[in-house]
Design a protein around this motif. Structure first.
Motif, short mmCIF file in Angstrom:
data_model
loop_
_atom_site.label_atom_id
_atom_site.label_comp_id
_atom_site.label_asym_id
_atom_site.label_seq_id
_atom_site.Cartn_x
_atom_site.Cartn_y
_atom_site.Cartn_z
N CYS A 136 0.80 -1.23 0.00
CA CYS A 136 0.00 0.00 0.00
C CYS A 136 0.84 1.28 0.00
N HIS A 137 2.07 1.18 0.44
CA HIS A 137 2.93 2.37 0.52
C HIS A 137 4.32 2.01 0.00
N ARG A 147 9.76 9.32 5.50
CA ARG A 147 8.84 8.32 4.96
C ARG A 147 7.70 8.02 5.94
N ASN A 150 5.24 10.72 5.57
CA ASN A 150 4.54 10.58 4.29
C ASN A 150 3.45 9.51 4.38
N ILE A 151 3.77 8.38 5.02
CA ILE A 151 2.78 7.31 5.19
C ILE A 151 1.63 7.80 6.06
N CYS A 152 1.95 8.51 7.14
CA CYS A 152 0.90 9.05 8.01
C CYS A 152 -0.03 9.97 7.22
N ARG A 153 0.54 10.82 6.39
CA ARG A 153 -0.29 11.74 5.60
C ARG A 153 -1.17 10.98 4.62
N ARG A 154 -0.61 9.97 3.97
CA ARG A 154 -1.39 9.19 3.01
C ARG A 154 -2.48 8.39 3.69
N GLU A 155 -2.26 8.01 4.94
CA GLU A 155 -3.27 7.29 5.71
C GLU A 155 -4.30 8.23 6.33
#
Length: 241
Positions: A136-137, A147, A150-155
């Motif tokens: 997913c990322h 990173r 970035n993952i937190c923002r995308r989630e």
């Protein structure tokens, strides 16, 4: 978090505290860590049990490493757990789940670890949603803190929780600038009956489950505090059902 093999209670507390748990399976494997080994009590003393790997290297990602295909190590590990814990109070309900996890048919370390985390989480009644980073990322040019943010923002995350030991790894202001509240989980071990002279915390979840079972384990999973870094005060246990 990197996927660990049958990790200690504090690891599961992260799942208890979070709505979504990203399994960080596309980072490099760490030798002599907890990715493919843990500890249980054998003859009243902590002893390691391990997953045998193929071509493991700190230059390879967890999701790219294989397990040894032989069934011998699986049979041996199942037997070790049986002989070690067959007199434990909750052995009848816990052992079949662990045996099925160990015998899960895959030669992929990453897939094996993700499966055992999700299986045991369900067994303990955790409703956390799991996300595989490798699917997913997918990894790009970002590393480390960048990173994670970035993952937190995308989630769509507004809170990021990390174990207490990660306090030196992250700059809280970088998270706050992105609208993310950085918190750290501090485990507060609760003693339970053990086959040892004195209580030994931080063993594999296997030891606690064999002693108290999947229902009573929730008391232990809730035994944590969440703190903010720097000058922020302790904000307590914010778990909600």
């Amino acid at each position: 978090m990197q996927p660990y093999f049958l990790p200690y209670i504090g690891y599961w507390q992260l799942m208890r505290a979070a709505e979504r748990f990203v399994i960080y399976d596309d980072v490099n494997y760490i030798k002599s860590g907890w990715i493919n080994r843990n500890r249980i009590l054998i003859n009243r003393a902590p002893a390691y049990f391990t997953l045998p790997l193929q071509q493991a290297s700190s230059n390879r990602r967890i999701c790219d490493i294989g397990l040894q295909p032989s069934e011998v190590w699986r049979d041996k590990l199942v037997k070790t757990l049986e002989l070690t814990y067959r007199q434990a109070p909750c052995f009848p309900e816990v052992f079949p789940v662990l045996a099925a996890i160990i015998r899960h048919r895959t030669d992929s370390l990453g897939e094996f670890l993700a499966h055992q985390l999700q299986t045991l989480a369900a067994f303990m009644g955790l409703a956390t949603q799991f996300i595989l980073a490798s699917k997913c990322h997918q990894k790009d040019s970002l590393d480390g803190q960048a990173r994670v943010i970035n993952i937190c923002r995308r989630e769509g995350a507004t809170v990021y929780i990390n174990p207490q030991g990660g306090q030196g790894l992250y700059d809280a202001s970088a998270f706050y600038q992105q609208g993310i509240d950085l918190r750290f989980l501090v485990m507060q071990p609760i003693p339970y009956p053990q086959a040892s002279r004195e209580f030994l915390p931080y063993l594999s979840i296997v030891d606690a489950l064999m002693a108290v079972g999947p229902v009573a384990i929730k008391t232990h999973l809730d035994a944590y505090r969440l703190i903010r870094p720097g000058l922020f005060n302790d904000i307590g246990n914010l778990h909600h059902a």
